[in-house]
Structures are given as structure tokens and as C-alpha cells.
Design a protein around this motif. Structure first.
Motif, PDB file in Angstrom:
ATOM      1  N   HIS A 241      14.245 -13.641  -6.963  1.00  0.00           N
ATOM      2  CA  HIS A 241      15.152 -12.548  -7.310  1.00  0.00           C
ATOM      3  C   HIS A 241      15.591 -12.671  -8.766  1.00  0.00           C
ATOM      4  O   HIS A 241      15.643 -11.671  -9.504  1.00  0.00           O
ATOM      5  N   TYR A 242      15.894 -13.880  -9.191  1.00  0.00           N
ATOM      6  CA  TYR A 242      16.274 -14.122 -10.585  1.00  0.00           C
ATOM      7  C   TYR A 242      15.151 -13.716 -11.538  1.00  0.00           C
ATOM      8  O   TYR A 242      15.382 -13.030 -12.539  1.00  0.00           O
ATOM      9  N   LEU A 243      13.929 -14.120 -11.217  1.00  0.00           N
ATOM     10  CA  LEU A 243      12.803 -13.822 -12.104  1.00  0.00           C
ATOM     11  C   LEU A 243      12.564 -12.319 -12.233  1.00  0.00           C
ATOM     12  O   LEU A 243      12.305 -11.817 -13.324  1.00  0.00           O
ATOM     13  N   LEU A 244      12.649 -11.606 -11.120  1.00  0.00           N
ATOM     14  CA  LEU A 244      12.313 -10.185 -11.131  1.00  0.00           C
ATOM     15  C   LEU A 244      13.458  -9.289 -11.604  1.00  0.00           C
ATOM     16  O   LEU A 244      13.226  -8.126 -11.941  1.00  0.00           O
ATOM     17  N   ASN A 245      14.688  -9.845 -11.634  1.00  0.00           N
ATOM     18  CA  ASN A 245      15.838  -9.009 -11.945  1.00  0.00           C
ATOM     19  C   ASN A 245      16.679  -9.459 -13.140  1.00  0.00           C
ATOM     20  O   ASN A 245      17.355  -8.628 -13.750  1.00  0.00           O
ATOM     21  N   HIS A 246      16.640 -10.749 -13.485  1.00  0.00           N
ATOM     22  CA  HIS A 246      17.541 -11.250 -14.522  1.00  0.00           C
ATOM     23  C   HIS A 246      16.871 -12.120 -15.576  1.00  0.00           C
ATOM     24  O   HIS A 246      17.518 -12.498 -16.550  1.00  0.00           O
ATOM     25  N   PHE A 247      15.620 -12.442 -15.391  1.00  0.00           N
ATOM     26  CA  PHE A 247      14.962 -13.430 -16.245  1.00  0.00           C
ATOM     27  C   PHE A 247      14.623 -12.839 -17.604  1.00  0.00           C
ATOM     28  O   PHE A 247      15.271 -13.106 -18.596  1.00  0.00           O
ATOM     29  N   TYR A 248      13.587 -12.028 -17.646  1.00  0.00           N
ATOM     30  CA  TYR A 248      13.236 -11.286 -18.842  1.00  0.00           C
ATOM     31  C   TYR A 248      12.911  -9.863 -18.428  1.00  0.00           C
ATOM     32  O   TYR A 248      12.248  -9.658 -17.418  1.00  0.00           O
ATOM     33  N   LYS A 249      13.359  -8.900 -19.196  1.00  0.00           N
ATOM     34  CA  LYS A 249      13.150  -7.504 -18.863  1.00  0.00           C
ATOM     35  C   LYS A 249      11.655  -7.209 -18.708  1.00  0.00           C
ATOM     36  O   LYS A 249      10.865  -7.536 -19.579  1.00  0.00           O
ATOM     37  N   GLY A 250      11.325  -6.604 -17.588  1.00  0.00           N
ATOM     38  CA  GLY A 250       9.937  -6.203 -17.374  1.00  0.00           C
ATOM     39  C   GLY A 250       9.063  -7.225 -16.680  1.00  0.00           C
ATOM     40  O   GLY A 250       7.897  -6.940 -16.416  1.00  0.00           O
ATOM     41  N   LEU A 251       9.598  -8.430 -16.366  1.00  0.00           N
ATOM     42  CA  LEU A 251       8.775  -9.411 -15.656  1.00  0.00           C
ATOM     43  C   LEU A 251       8.422  -8.886 -14.268  1.00  0.00           C
ATOM     44  O   LEU A 251       9.295  -8.497 -13.504  1.00  0.00           O
ATOM     45  N   GLN A 252       7.131  -8.877 -13.955  1.00  0.00           N
ATOM     46  CA  GLN A 252       6.664  -8.356 -12.669  1.00  0.00           C
ATOM     47  C   GLN A 252       5.832  -9.358 -11.883  1.00  0.00           C
ATOM     48  O   GLN A 252       5.497  -9.093 -10.723  1.00  0.00           O
TER      49      GLN A 252
ATOM     50  N   ARG B  11       4.784 -15.350 -14.558  1.00  0.00           N
ATOM     51  CA  ARG B  11       3.523 -15.158 -15.255  1.00  0.00           C
ATOM     52  C   ARG B  11       3.634 -14.134 -16.387  1.00  0.00           C
ATOM     53  O   ARG B  11       4.106 -13.030 -16.210  1.00  0.00           O
ATOM     54  N   PHE B  12       3.202 -14.591 -17.537  1.00  0.00           N
ATOM     55  CA  PHE B  12       3.044 -13.752 -18.713  1.00  0.00           C
ATOM     56  C   PHE B  12       1.597 -13.923 -19.175  1.00  0.00           C
ATOM     57  O   PHE B  12       0.795 -14.569 -18.506  1.00  0.00           O
TER      58      PHE B  12
END
Length: 263
Positions: free
Chosen positions: A192-203, A223-224
Motif C-alpha cells: 500500500h505504501y509503495l503504490l500510494n505514498h512512495f513515489y508518484k506514479g509507481l505501479q 520496480r523502475f
């Protein structure tokens, strides 16, 4: 010293036939068409365990766990009850495949999002029996060490100080399957943190599971585009903001993490 990479042969003739609903939204999701699924091995509620219809890897046995009947679901959205049941089911099936003795090692992992290596949007995990490769040969203790975010007797969440690939990797370590409910809380918190608060646009992220020195471990990797230093030289990098991520998680998910010992 032999440093030759162990490789898996990829069956391109099968790979080109795989449906790709991540890149092409017009592709009909095969996991939603439940009535026509074949080679089902076991089920539990909305969870289905079956043979992979597109086995692209030589000298392996490839299986898929369809996580739910929600095509847009993922661990960050599931109820904790369902996520716990999913983890129990997946880890049990992983152990069952290991116990056959037919494989040098068995891997359990999940792809999520367009940069994860997956082709289907519908949430699923994969269990693959490797006949000739032991994944443990590439694993070391340091991959699972890091700055502790939350822990108690039997379970821990940390952010890796020596990541496998690079920058930011989260590790969930449990001493026994009885701590899977705590693993579920940690997994939902981080995804939840990664998809909502980590970096804008992380999918995108991956989950990789390990059995290492008596522990069951889940490594979560956002993943980037992969660093060229890792691609060309296997040089991993680590973020200088690990403490920032730790503090953000503790602030955003204080209530969830404080209740772990009562589960």
C-alpha cells in the motif's frame, strides 16, 4: 572459481503466444474466464492453483496461483483475512512441491505492474520447480539484513541495507508459519505504501519468497527501469533515504503495526 551464470532456456515459441493484458487492455483475461480454466490442481474459496498454460522455461514445472476473482485486486487492497489465507495457501503449495524431491529448488514469486516482468493484470503468483538450479547458491544473509521498521519475537520488517538489485528493498522475515498473519500485515503495509505514498506514479513491484536458515522470507522490490550499473556490472546501489522511508511507514501505518502482537 567457477562464476558462470546458471541459465534457464526460454521457449520463445511458447512465449510469443502468451496473452498480455498489461500492454493491451483489449485482451480478454483468461483468469476471469474461470469456467474454462484447465489443469486445476487445487482451490480454496476464490483462490485457484493450476498448471501454467504457457510453460516457457525448459527443465521446470510451472504453476500459477490465481489470487482472487477480482481482476483489479492486489495485496494492498485485499482484506487481511483473504491475504492471510492466500499466503498460507501459497506457502503450503510451495512446500508441497519442495517435498516431492523432484527439483533442486522451488521458487515462489509475484509480478505486479508493467515493469515487473508480468503479462497479465489479474493478480496471481507463480510457483516454479527448478530441476537443475538451486536458487540458494545466489543467496546470502546480507540480502535480508536492514534497518528495522517493526519487529517482535518471531517476525520482522526491515528495509535492506544491502539490496540484491538496488536502491530500496523491503524484507519480511518470520520464524514459523504461525506468524503468517503478521507477514500479511507487513505485506499489505508495504505494498500500500509503495503504490500510494512512495513515489508518484509507481505501479510495479515484485514479491520474492525464500526459505533461508529456518526463516520464511518475503522480499518486496519496487520496480523502475533497472540501473545500468546492475545490468552491466551487477553493482547494486542503495538509497541514502532509508530512514526517511522507515519514518514515513511508521507514521502512516502506526495503528496497523501497533496491533501486530494481538493477532
Amino acid at each position: 572459481m567457477d562464476i558462470q551464470n546458471e541459465v534457464l532456456q526460454f521457449k520463445m515459441d511458447i512465449g510469443v503466444k502468451k496473452p498480455d493484458s498489461i500492454k493491451n487492455k483489449e485482451v480478454k483475461c483468461p483468469f476471469c474466464d474461470r469456467e474454462n480454466l484447465t489443469d486445476i490442481i487445487d482451490t480454496s474459496g476464490s483462490i485457484i492453483f493450476l498448471k501454467n498454460k504457457f510453460p516457457t522455461l525448459e527443465d521446470t514445472f510451472q504453476t500459477v496461483i490465481i489470487e482472487s476473482d477480482d481482476c483489479e485486486g492486489d495485496p494492498s487492497k485485499y482484506s487481511l483475512t483473504h491475504l492471510t489465507e492466500l499466503l498460507v495457501f501459497a506457502i503450503d503449495k510451495w512446500g508441497d512441491m519442495e517435498s516431492t524431491g523432484e527439483y533442486k529448488s522451488v521458487i515462489l514469486y509475484k509480478n505486479h505492474g508493467p515493469l515487473s516482468g508480468g503479462t497479465l493484470t489479474h493478480p496471481h503468483m507463480q510457483i516454479v520447480g527448478l530441476k537443475n538450479i538451486d536458487y540458494n547458491k545466489k543467496v546470502t544473509d546480507v540480502y535480508f539484513e536492514g534497518i528495522t521498521i517493526s519487529s517482535d519475537n518471531g517476525y520482522e520488517l526491515n528495509i535492506s541495507t544491502h539490496p540484491i538489485m538496488g536502491f530500496r528493498e523491503f524484507n519480511i522475515l518470520i520464524d514459523d508459519q504461525k506468524f503468517i498473519p503478521q507477514m500479511a500485515v507487513y505485506l499489505q503495509t508495504v505494498t500500500h505504501y509503495l503504490l500510494n505514498h512512495f513515489y508518484k506514479g509507481l505501479q510495479s513491484y515484485n514479491l520474492f519468497f525464500y526459505k533461508w536458515k529456518g526463516k520464511i522470507i518475503c522480499k518486496i522490490i519496487p520496480r523502475f527501469v533497472v540501473s545500468p550499473l546492475f545490468i552491466g556490472y551487477s553493482i547494486s546501489q542503495v538509497s541514502n533515504q532509508l530512514e526517511v522511508h522507515k519514518d514515513q511507514i511508521l507514521s502512516l501505518y502506526q495503528k496497523e503495526l501497533e496491533g501486530l502482537s494481538s493477532i
